[in-house]
Design an enzyme around this catalytic site. Structure first.
Site, PDB file in Angstrom:
ATOM      1  CG  ASP A 181      -1.726   7.457   0.021  1.00  0.00           C
ATOM      2  OD1 ASP A 181      -0.772   8.195  -0.241  1.00  0.00           O
ATOM      3  OD2 ASP A 181      -2.630   7.186  -0.799  1.00  0.00           O
ATOM      4  CG  ASP A 207      -1.931   2.780   6.505  1.00  0.00           C
ATOM      5  OD1 ASP A 207      -2.573   3.738   6.975  1.00  0.00           O
ATOM      6  OD2 ASP A 207      -2.006   2.446   5.304  1.00  0.00           O
ATOM      7  CG  ASP A 238      -1.704   1.236   1.413  1.00  0.00           C
ATOM      8  OD1 ASP A 238      -2.424   1.603   0.473  1.00  0.00           O
ATOM      9  OD2 ASP A 238      -1.604   1.864   2.486  1.00  0.00           O
TER      10      ASP A 238
END
Length: 220
Positions: free
Chosen positions: A9, A179, A7
């Protein structure tokens, strides 16, 4: 070839490139400052809460692209990279990417942030491929619309599976770093899911399932 999937961001970046692009447009006074800032903040909160309507958001975030030429957008993006993105990239993230590169793994970013914003970031990180929402472009100009399925939540799995069929890659031995609890569908699909500086929901899930939880922040 083993896939190392990331991922973007909040994972490889300490921050959100999509939200920051909105901030950048506001700071440059290229959009209605008050109206755009309120909407950008609202959409970001919906993302954090896991309630984001990705199609509504993309309609909002892609609309400004249609107002500029490619050369104007390239110039804006260069300013955006230097002012917003480069400070979000930490050495630990670069070291993790290099760790997988040295093992001969295929480096793939899959993100819900559109391709216009993320393609130069992926190139800066020297990734092998990027899967992101694709902004429609006609005659060299963005239309403000999106092409196909956005790579968000379960859409990340759909887009990844389509790419796997096209390329012949498999998920055998695959890693995915994220995250966000929004990425749970893909975290559950790979062999080695890893939580990175995770939100509270994902921290709890990672603990329950004995997934590693690491930090890519230089002070983490």
């Amino acid at each position: 070839m083993t896939l190392a999937i990331f991922d973007l961001d909040g994972t490889l970046l300490e921050g959100d490139s999509d939200y920051s692009w909105g901030q950048f447009l506001v700071e440059q006074k290229l959009v209605d400052v008050d109206e755009y800032k309120v909407a950008n903040d609202r959409f970001y909160q919906h993302y954090v809460a896991g309630t984001l309507d990705i199609h509504e958001y993309l309609e909002f975030s892609l609309a400004p692209l249609s107002r500029f030429s490619e050369s104007e957008l390239d110039e804006l993006h260069q300013k955006f990279m230097s002012s917003k993105i480069h400070p979000m990239i930490h050495q630990k993230a670069l070291d993790l990417i290099e760790h997988h590169r040295n093992q001969g793994h295929f480096l793939l970013i899959i993100t819900a942030t559109n391709q216009f914003v993320t393609d130069p970031i992926s190139a800066t990180l020297n990734m092998d491929h990027l899967i992101a929402p694709i902004p429609e472009k006609i005659d060299g100009r963005y239309t403000g619309k999106v092409v196909g399925i956005p790579s968000f939540q379960a859409g990340k799995v759909t887009r990844l599976n389509d790419w796997l069929k096209e390329t012949g890659h498999t998920l055998e031995g695959s890693y995915f770093y994220s995250d966000s609890h929004n990425d749970l569908p893909l975290l559950e699909l790979v062999e080695f899911p890893v939580a990175v500086d995770a939100d509270a929901t994902l921290i709890n899930i990672a603990k329950e399932r004995n997934w590693p939880h690491i930090s890519l922040r230089d002070n983490g």
